[in-house]
Design an enzyme around this catalytic site. Structure first.
Site, short mmCIF file in Angstrom:
data_model
loop_
_atom_site.label_atom_id
_atom_site.label_comp_id
_atom_site.label_asym_id
_atom_site.label_seq_id
_atom_site.Cartn_x
_atom_site.Cartn_y
_atom_site.Cartn_z
N PHE A 1 -27.44 -9.65 -13.10
CA PHE A 1 -26.31 -8.86 -13.60
C PHE A 1 -25.47 -9.65 -14.63
CE2 PHE A 1 -21.69 -7.92 -12.25
CZ PHE A 1 -21.48 -7.04 -13.30
N LEU B 1 -20.58 -3.24 -4.12
CA LEU B 1 -19.72 -2.09 -3.83
C LEU B 1 -19.63 -1.07 -4.97
CD1 LEU B 1 -17.76 -0.65 -1.86
CD2 LEU B 1 -15.91 -1.87 -3.02
N GLU C 1 -28.94 -16.72 -5.30
CA GLU C 1 -28.88 -15.59 -4.38
C GLU C 1 -27.39 -15.25 -4.30
OE1 GLU C 1 -31.16 -13.77 -2.87
OE2 GLU C 1 -32.82 -14.92 -3.73
N ASN D 1 -10.66 -1.98 -1.20
CA ASN D 1 -11.98 -1.33 -1.35
C ASN D 1 -11.83 0.18 -1.35
OD1 ASN D 1 -13.14 -3.84 -1.43
ND2 ASN D 1 -13.58 -3.88 0.77
N LYS E 1 -22.60 -21.81 -2.31
CA LYS E 1 -22.01 -22.00 -3.65
C LYS E 1 -21.06 -23.21 -3.64
CE LYS E 1 -22.42 -19.79 -6.91
NZ LYS E 1 -23.42 -19.79 -8.03
N ASN F 1 -17.03 -9.41 -10.24
CA ASN F 1 -17.37 -8.78 -11.53
C ASN F 1 -17.82 -7.34 -11.32
OD1 ASN F 1 -18.63 -11.11 -13.95
ND2 ASN F 1 -17.24 -11.56 -12.28
N ASP G 1 -14.95 -17.45 -6.78
CA ASP G 1 -13.69 -17.69 -6.06
C ASP G 1 -13.90 -17.69 -4.55
OD1 ASP G 1 -14.12 -14.96 -5.68
OD2 ASP G 1 -12.13 -14.33 -6.36
N TYR H 1 -16.73 -0.74 4.72
CA TYR H 1 -16.67 -1.64 5.88
C TYR H 1 -15.26 -1.67 6.49
CZ TYR H 1 -21.07 -3.65 4.05
OH TYR H 1 -22.34 -3.84 3.58
N ASP I 1 -39.00 -20.89 -11.09
CA ASP I 1 -38.13 -21.03 -9.92
C ASP I 1 -37.30 -22.31 -10.11
OD1 ASP I 1 -37.01 -21.46 -7.43
OD2 ASP I 1 -38.85 -21.07 -6.31
N ILE I 2 -35.97 -22.19 -10.08
CA ILE I 2 -35.15 -23.40 -10.27
C ILE I 2 -35.35 -24.40 -9.14
CG2 ILE I 2 -33.34 -22.37 -11.72
CD1 ILE I 2 -31.59 -22.23 -9.13
P1 NAD Z 1 -27.63 -11.44 -9.46
O1 NAD Z 1 -28.07 -11.47 -8.04
O2 NAD Z 1 -27.45 -10.12 -10.14
O3 NAD Z 1 -28.67 -12.27 -10.37
C1 NAD Z 1 -29.21 -13.48 -9.96
C2 NAD Z 1 -30.41 -13.79 -10.84
O4 NAD Z 1 -30.92 -15.07 -10.45
C3 NAD Z 1 -31.56 -12.78 -10.70
O5 NAD Z 1 -32.03 -12.40 -11.97
C4 NAD Z 1 -32.62 -13.54 -9.92
O6 NAD Z 1 -33.95 -13.14 -10.25
C5 NAD Z 1 -32.34 -14.98 -10.36
N1 NAD Z 1 -32.83 -15.96 -9.39
C6 NAD Z 1 -32.65 -15.95 -8.04
N2 NAD Z 1 -33.27 -17.01 -7.48
C7 NAD Z 1 -33.83 -17.72 -8.49
C8 NAD Z 1 -34.58 -18.92 -8.55
N3 NAD Z 1 -34.90 -19.59 -7.43
N4 NAD Z 1 -34.99 -19.38 -9.76
C9 NAD Z 1 -34.68 -18.69 -10.89
N5 NAD Z 1 -33.99 -17.55 -10.90
C10 NAD Z 1 -33.56 -17.06 -9.71
O7 NAD Z 1 -26.30 -12.30 -9.51
P2 NAD Z 1 -24.98 -12.11 -10.41
O8 NAD Z 1 -24.07 -11.15 -9.74
O9 NAD Z 1 -25.38 -11.89 -11.82
O10 NAD Z 1 -24.33 -13.55 -10.26
C11 NAD Z 1 -24.67 -14.60 -11.17
C12 NAD Z 1 -23.90 -15.85 -10.79
O11 NAD Z 1 -22.51 -15.60 -10.83
C13 NAD Z 1 -24.22 -16.35 -9.37
O12 NAD Z 1 -24.31 -17.76 -9.41
C14 NAD Z 1 -23.01 -15.91 -8.56
O13 NAD Z 1 -22.79 -16.79 -7.48
C15 NAD Z 1 -21.90 -15.96 -9.59
N6 NAD Z 1 -20.78 -15.02 -9.39
C16 NAD Z 1 -21.02 -13.68 -9.21
C17 NAD Z 1 -19.92 -12.82 -9.07
C18 NAD Z 1 -20.12 -11.32 -8.92
O14 NAD Z 1 -19.15 -10.59 -8.75
N7 NAD Z 1 -21.33 -10.79 -9.03
C19 NAD Z 1 -18.62 -13.30 -9.09
C20 NAD Z 1 -18.43 -14.68 -9.27
C21 NAD Z 1 -19.51 -15.52 -9.43
P1 TYD Z 2 -19.46 -6.87 -2.60
O1 TYD Z 2 -19.63 -5.96 -3.77
O2 TYD Z 2 -20.62 -7.09 -1.68
O3 TYD Z 2 -18.86 -8.25 -3.14
P2 TYD Z 2 -18.25 -9.52 -2.33
O4 TYD Z 2 -18.70 -9.46 -0.92
O5 TYD Z 2 -18.86 -10.67 -3.07
O6 TYD Z 2 -16.77 -9.43 -2.49
O7 TYD Z 2 -18.30 -6.27 -1.69
C1 TYD Z 2 -17.00 -6.03 -2.23
C2 TYD Z 2 -16.13 -5.53 -1.10
O8 TYD Z 2 -16.61 -4.23 -0.69
C3 TYD Z 2 -16.18 -6.41 0.13
O9 TYD Z 2 -14.88 -6.45 0.71
C4 TYD Z 2 -17.14 -5.69 1.07
C5 TYD Z 2 -16.95 -4.24 0.71
N1 TYD Z 2 -18.16 -3.38 0.85
C6 TYD Z 2 -18.09 -2.18 1.58
O10 TYD Z 2 -17.01 -1.81 2.10
N2 TYD Z 2 -19.21 -1.42 1.66
C7 TYD Z 2 -20.40 -1.78 1.12
O11 TYD Z 2 -21.42 -1.05 1.26
C8 TYD Z 2 -20.46 -3.01 0.37
C9 TYD Z 2 -21.74 -3.46 -0.27
C10 TYD Z 2 -19.31 -3.77 0.25
#
Ligand code: NAD
Ligand code: TYD
Length: 341
Positions: free
Chosen positions: A14, A195, A87, A254, A159, A185, A129, A212, A62-63
């Site tokens: 993403f 969510l 992950e 939420n 993390k 994000n 965070d 939840y 794979d990293i």
């Molecule tokens: P995501 O799960 O959408 O994407 C993760 C990507 O990493 C995928 O394309 C997956 O194929 C790849 N991947 C997983 N294991 C791998 C491996 N062993 N080797 C190579 N590639 C691998 O995650 P995201 O939501 O895009 O998050 C990206 C980063 O940002 C993560 O490090 C996450 O901790 C951090 N982050 C996410 C959020 C959020 O709201 N989504 C907020 C803050 C920080």
């Molecule tokens: P999520 O998108 O999984 O992000 P994070 O756990 O990293 O904050 O969840 C955002 C919030 O929404 C979290 O408080 C859990 C809640 N949630 C639900 O209430 N129902 C759901 O099906 C999911 C996936 C999350």
């Protein structure tokens, strides 16, 4: 400007995916390498429109595979690494923590070794965070870069562990690193297990939305485009060894998030279904972004403008998320939410 060779890990996911597109478009003079294992969360269809560009490359790897990663760095001699691969889903970390340690901790350590071997100019570690644990509901409290690390889920613990390794490689070996810690994000190409995209896709299909507990947990939402701009700034101007929190003061419960989506799509709140709470569910996250603002960043979306843009994107790109929820995703959903009820 000279060509820079930039490795983006997790660029099929993403945020990494949005960042790859942002960089390929913004910097034709940089070579952007997207390294991704293509797990369930990785998808390359999102990059169809940049695949033919001269400055975009894809590497499937794979990293956590040391030999492959070391050989790749020796061959390509990357100058910059922006590390997203992980992950990333808390619920999955509760049912299967092992892969989180393997990818997020071991994978990061291998990348750090490889970055050290070729003496990169900068290693940006994209963290969360969630490493700070949770805040209570007092709206005057925020996470700063000095808040102690107190991760509560296997995801956030993995993390936090990787953050500490990144810090240690700076202190011990002088590796030029910066760490970013972002709030939740949302935006285009968000995998529909999280969510916001889960709610949009299910409401559009007239399916129940699982909330939840009592739905009062608070998250601080940041549009992914604002996150990409923040990481670009840190990559170019972040001080080595420093941590930068990224967030735009957009706290919502939420329930507020789910109700906003339902209202925007003109559907009924009867779609909301309260389900058993997540184990160890963090109450509230909220970021103080002052340090990054002092470096020159500010968000361009409010939650209201960002969620409207995001909902419209999901309406315009149904084929993208429908292909995802039609596969193994359905098995995951049935397992996850049967267990929860
Ligand atoms: P995501 O799960 O959408 O994407 C993760 C990507 O990493 C995928 O394309 C997956 O194929 C790849 N991947 C997983 N294991 C791998 C491996 N062993 N080797 C190579 N590639 C691998 O995650 P995201 O939501 O895009 O998050 C990206 C980063 O940002 C993560 O490090 C996450 O901790 C951090 N982050 C996410 C959020 C959020 O709201 N989504 C907020 C803050 C920080
Ligand atoms: P999520 O998108 O999984 O992000 P994070 O756990 O990293 O904050 O969840 C955002 C919030 O929404 C979290 O408080 C859990 C809640 N949630 C639900 O209430 N129902 C759901 O099906 C999911 C996936 C999350």
């Amino acid at each position: 400007m000279s060509r820079k060779k930039i490795l983006v890990t997790g660029g099929a996911g993403f945020i990494g995916g949005n960042f790859v597109q942002y960089m390929v478009d913004k910097y034709p003079q940089y070579d952007i390498y997207n390294l991704d294992l293509l797990t369930y969360a990785g998808d390359l269809t999102k990059h169809k429109h940049i695949e033919t560009k001269d400055n975009y490359y894809f590497v499937k790897a794979d990293i956590a595979e040391r030999e492959t990663i070391m050989a790749l760095f020796e061959k390509e001699k990357f100058e910059y690494v922006v590390h997203f691969a992980a992950e990333s889903h808390v619920d999955r970390s509760i049912t299967d923590p092992g892969i989180f340690v393997q990818t997020n901790v071991l994978g990061t350590q291998i990348l750090l070794d490889a970055a050290r071997a070729v003496e990169v100019t900068k290693f940006v570690h994209v963290s969360t965070d969630e490493v700070y644990g949770e805040l209570d509901f007092d709206p005057s409290t925020f996470f700063t870069e000095e808040t102690p690390l107190q991760p509560n889920s296997p995801y956030s613990a993995s993390k936090a562990s990787s953050d500490l390794l990144v810090r240690a490689y700076h202190e011990t070996y002088g590796l030029p690193v910066s760490i970013t810690r972002c709030s939740n994000n949302y935006g285009p190409y968000h995998f529909p297990e999280k969510l916001i995209p889960l709610t949009i896709s299910r409401v559009l299909n007239e399916q129940k939305v699982p909330v939840y507990g009592d739905g009062k947990n608070i998250r601080d939402w940041l549009h992914v485009n604002d996150h990409c701009a923040a990481i670009n700034l840190v990559m170019h101007e972040g001080v080595n060894g420093e941590v930068y929190n990224v967030g735009g003061h957009n706290e919502k419960t939420n329930l507020e998030v789910v109700k906003t989506i339902i209202k925007t799509l003109g559907k009924s709140e009867e779609l909301i279904e309260f389900v058993k709470d997540r184990l160890g569910h963090d109450k509230r996250y909220a970021i103080d972004p002052t340090k990054l603002e002092n470096l020159g960043w500010k968000p361009t979306y409010t939650f209201e403008t960002g969620i409207a843009q995001t909902i419209q994107w999901y309406l315009d790109n149904t084929e993208w998320w429908e292909q995802i929820i039609s596969g193994d995703y359905q098995k995951y959903f049935d397992k996850q939410y049967t267990v929860n009820k």
